[in-house]
Design a protein around this motif. Structure first.
Motif, mmCIF file in Angstrom:
data_model
loop_
_atom_site.group_PDB
_atom_site.id
_atom_site.type_symbol
_atom_site.label_atom_id
_atom_site.label_comp_id
_atom_site.label_asym_id
_atom_site.label_seq_id
_atom_site.Cartn_x
_atom_site.Cartn_y
_atom_site.Cartn_z
ATOM 1 N N ASN A 75 -3.172 -2.421 -3.718
ATOM 2 C CA ASN A 75 -2.696 -2.605 -2.340
ATOM 3 C C ASN A 75 -3.822 -2.542 -1.316
ATOM 4 O OD1 ASN A 75 0.072 -2.920 -3.018
ATOM 5 N ND2 ASN A 75 0.166 -0.719 -3.359
ATOM 6 N N ILE A 76 -4.906 -3.282 -1.590
ATOM 7 C CA ILE A 76 -6.045 -3.321 -0.669
ATOM 8 C C ILE A 76 -5.734 -4.339 0.428
ATOM 9 C CG2 ILE A 76 -8.513 -3.757 -0.449
ATOM 10 C CD1 ILE A 76 -8.702 -3.167 -3.507
ATOM 11 N N LEU A 77 -5.945 -3.942 1.665
ATOM 12 C CA LEU A 77 -5.678 -4.803 2.816
ATOM 13 C C LEU A 77 -6.536 -6.063 2.749
ATOM 14 C CD1 LEU A 77 -4.077 -5.036 5.470
ATOM 15 C CD2 LEU A 77 -6.024 -3.952 6.596
ATOM 16 N N GLU A 123 -0.002 -6.945 7.165
ATOM 17 C CA GLU A 123 -0.019 -6.126 5.951
ATOM 18 C C GLU A 123 -0.112 -6.942 4.669
ATOM 19 O OE1 GLU A 123 -0.269 -2.723 5.962
ATOM 20 O OE2 GLU A 123 -0.470 -2.983 8.121
ATOM 21 N N LYS A 127 -1.676 -7.644 1.295
ATOM 22 C CA LYS A 127 -2.407 -6.768 0.375
ATOM 23 C C LYS A 127 -2.433 -7.371 -1.024
ATOM 24 C CE LYS A 127 -1.229 -2.618 2.922
ATOM 25 N NZ LYS A 127 -0.618 -1.304 2.879
#
Length: 92
Positions: free
Chosen positions: A49-51, A76, A78
């Motif tokens: 869940n890396i931006l 958001e 991700k």
């Protein structure tokens, strides 16, 4: 729908962002939406869940009616960076 493609670790923060099903364009208007653009991960290391942000200037509408629309960048967005293949230690 906009999705960022997960990738294996390669020490870079480059990511491909895929675009489909854009809502709000009136049928019959000449507006083209890119199907993919370049993005960057907020961190280039392995993680979940890396931006992701879309590279400035990549998200551009084209067509004779495109000036009647504004394409909003998704919030958001991700994706994951997974581990690369296992490093092997060579015998000497």
């Amino acid at each position: 729908m906009t999705t960022a493609s997960p990738k294996s670790y390669d020490s870079t923060n480059v990511v491909k962002v895929l675009i489909s099903n854009v809502a709000g364009i009136i049928e019959g208007d000449d507006v083209e939406v890119p199907t993919s653009v370049n993005g960057t991960f907020a961190d280039s290391n392995v993680g979940n869940n890396i931006l992701v942000t879309i590279v400035e200037g990549e998200l551009v509408l084209t067509g004779t009616d495109s000036s009647n629309y504004r394409l909003a960048e998704p919030n958001e967005l991700k994706a994951d960076i997974t581990t690369n293949k296992t490093a092997k230690i060579n015998k000497q």
